[in-house]
Design an enzyme around this catalytic site. Sequence first.
Site, mmCIF file in Angstrom:
data_model
loop_
_atom_site.group_PDB
_atom_site.id
_atom_site.type_symbol
_atom_site.label_atom_id
_atom_site.label_comp_id
_atom_site.label_asym_id
_atom_site.label_seq_id
_atom_site.Cartn_x
_atom_site.Cartn_y
_atom_site.Cartn_z
ATOM 1 N N MET A 89 31.808 63.002 -21.358
ATOM 2 C CA MET A 89 32.284 61.851 -20.601
ATOM 3 C C MET A 89 31.832 60.456 -20.946
ATOM 4 O O MET A 89 31.582 59.913 -20.208
ATOM 5 C CB MET A 89 32.271 62.013 -19.065
ATOM 6 C CG MET A 89 32.823 63.406 -18.551
ATOM 7 S SD MET A 89 34.603 63.571 -19.040
ATOM 8 C CE MET A 89 35.213 62.717 -17.732
ATOM 9 N N ARG A 90 31.657 60.526 -22.371
ATOM 10 C CA ARG A 90 31.282 59.108 -22.542
ATOM 11 C C ARG A 90 32.174 58.435 -23.740
ATOM 12 O O ARG A 90 32.421 59.380 -24.588
ATOM 13 C CB ARG A 90 29.683 58.910 -23.283
ATOM 14 C CG ARG A 90 28.514 59.434 -22.559
ATOM 15 C CD ARG A 90 28.216 58.354 -21.258
ATOM 16 N NE ARG A 90 27.721 57.445 -22.072
ATOM 17 C CZ ARG A 90 27.598 55.979 -21.304
ATOM 18 N NH1 ARG A 90 28.078 56.201 -19.950
ATOM 19 N NH2 ARG A 90 27.317 55.101 -21.713
ATOM 20 N N ASN B 262 38.071 66.960 -30.420
ATOM 21 C CA ASN B 262 38.017 66.956 -29.247
ATOM 22 C C ASN B 262 38.880 67.440 -28.514
ATOM 23 O O ASN B 262 40.074 67.864 -29.229
ATOM 24 C CB ASN B 262 38.042 65.135 -28.469
ATOM 25 C CG ASN B 262 38.279 64.990 -27.015
ATOM 26 O OD1 ASN B 262 37.314 65.797 -26.572
ATOM 27 N ND2 ASN B 262 38.964 64.183 -26.559
ATOM 28 N N HIS C 113 41.760 67.821 -25.252
ATOM 29 C CA HIS C 113 42.411 66.923 -24.156
ATOM 30 C C HIS C 113 43.370 67.770 -23.503
ATOM 31 O O HIS C 113 44.133 68.792 -24.039
ATOM 32 C CB HIS C 113 43.044 65.714 -24.822
ATOM 33 C CG HIS C 113 43.492 64.905 -23.807
ATOM 34 N ND1 HIS C 113 42.679 63.907 -23.187
ATOM 35 C CD2 HIS C 113 44.721 64.356 -23.826
ATOM 36 C CE1 HIS C 113 43.455 63.216 -22.433
ATOM 37 N NE2 HIS C 113 44.819 63.612 -22.603
ATOM 38 N N GLU D 122 38.830 55.627 -33.509
ATOM 39 C CA GLU D 122 38.386 54.632 -32.718
ATOM 40 C C GLU D 122 39.124 54.619 -31.266
ATOM 41 O O GLU D 122 38.817 54.780 -30.327
ATOM 42 C CB GLU D 122 38.332 53.439 -33.174
ATOM 43 C CG GLU D 122 36.996 53.249 -34.080
ATOM 44 C CD GLU D 122 36.846 51.911 -34.719
ATOM 45 O OE1 GLU D 122 36.839 52.106 -35.918
ATOM 46 O OE2 GLU D 122 36.976 50.793 -33.987
ATOM 47 N N VAL E 191 41.293 55.855 -28.431
ATOM 48 C CA VAL E 191 41.281 57.003 -27.422
ATOM 49 C C VAL E 191 42.251 58.085 -27.453
ATOM 50 O O VAL E 191 43.475 57.413 -27.648
ATOM 51 C CB VAL E 191 40.602 56.418 -26.091
ATOM 52 C CG1 VAL E 191 40.551 57.719 -25.131
ATOM 53 C CG2 VAL E 191 39.459 55.732 -26.269
HETATM 54 C C1 GRF Z 1 38.405 70.001 -20.065
HETATM 55 O O1 GRF Z 1 39.767 69.927 -19.030
HETATM 56 C C2 GRF Z 1 39.021 69.137 -21.298
HETATM 57 O O2 GRF Z 1 40.207 69.250 -21.486
HETATM 58 C C3 GRF Z 1 38.404 67.791 -21.010
HETATM 59 O O3 GRF Z 1 37.321 68.071 -20.067
HETATM 60 C C4 GRF Z 1 37.440 69.266 -19.581
HETATM 61 C C5 GRF Z 1 35.915 70.238 -19.835
HETATM 62 O O4 GRF Z 1 35.901 71.208 -19.110
HETATM 63 N N1 GRF Z 1 38.057 67.039 -22.250
HETATM 64 P P1 GRF Z 1 34.504 72.081 -19.601
HETATM 65 O O5 GRF Z 1 33.391 71.301 -19.257
HETATM 66 O O6 GRF Z 1 34.814 72.583 -20.815
HETATM 67 O O7 GRF Z 1 34.855 73.418 -18.434
#
Ligand code: GRF
Length: 196
Positions: A92-93, A109, A111, A144, A146
């Site tokens: 979350m950064r 990543n 999403h 870069e 998002v």
């Molecule tokens: C997931 O929903 C992912 O899509 C998002 O953050 C959440 C992470 O869940 N980027 P976890 O920590 O892997 O259970």
Amino acid sequence: MKKIKIAVLISGRGSNLGAIIEASKDTSFPAEIALVISNKKDAGGLILAQENQIPTVFIDHKLFDNRAQFDQELTKVISDSGCELVCLAGFMRILSADFIRNWNNKIINIHPSLLPSFKGGNAVEDALNYGVKISGCTVHYVIEEVDSGEIIDQIAVEILENDTKESLAARILEKEHILYPRALKKVCEKIQTKIS
Ligand code: GRF
């Protein structure tokens, strides 16, 4: 083939990390988790990693004066571990431009939407509120801008009449656990081909 060493960056429960850990138990899986990094001390994923004998590092972003310094520490720790690929799994950064440039094409990543629709932190709710009938999840390269890098793989999830944010998020998460290992395999096999 040599396995690709990966670092998984988390901030929370780590269920996607768990899916990658399970996948990597298969000897033919092309990735090996060399390190799990969390910016949250109490992230559930840290315990999961430790239970699986995977080295963990907690880097508290609050101890750094700015994003650039935190990211420099991240780069140092990842480089020292010999990792070649960075997997964001609920990290979350926002990463600085320098960090992303430094790891050019080496950060992926997951999403919870079918990108390029519903970028940002409220993807599941936004899809539901918009009224789309299909959403899903995406694994993509990080650039870069998002949630905008090249798409590696996706899985669609149907939105049901009575879905709530929670019920939809849970069904998408189930697919994330299939998608992340699958996309990671694809990326690592590509790296292996380049270095062989
Ligand atoms: C997931 O929903 C992912 O899509 C998002 O953050 C959440 C992470 O869940 N980027 P976890 O920590 O892997 O259970």
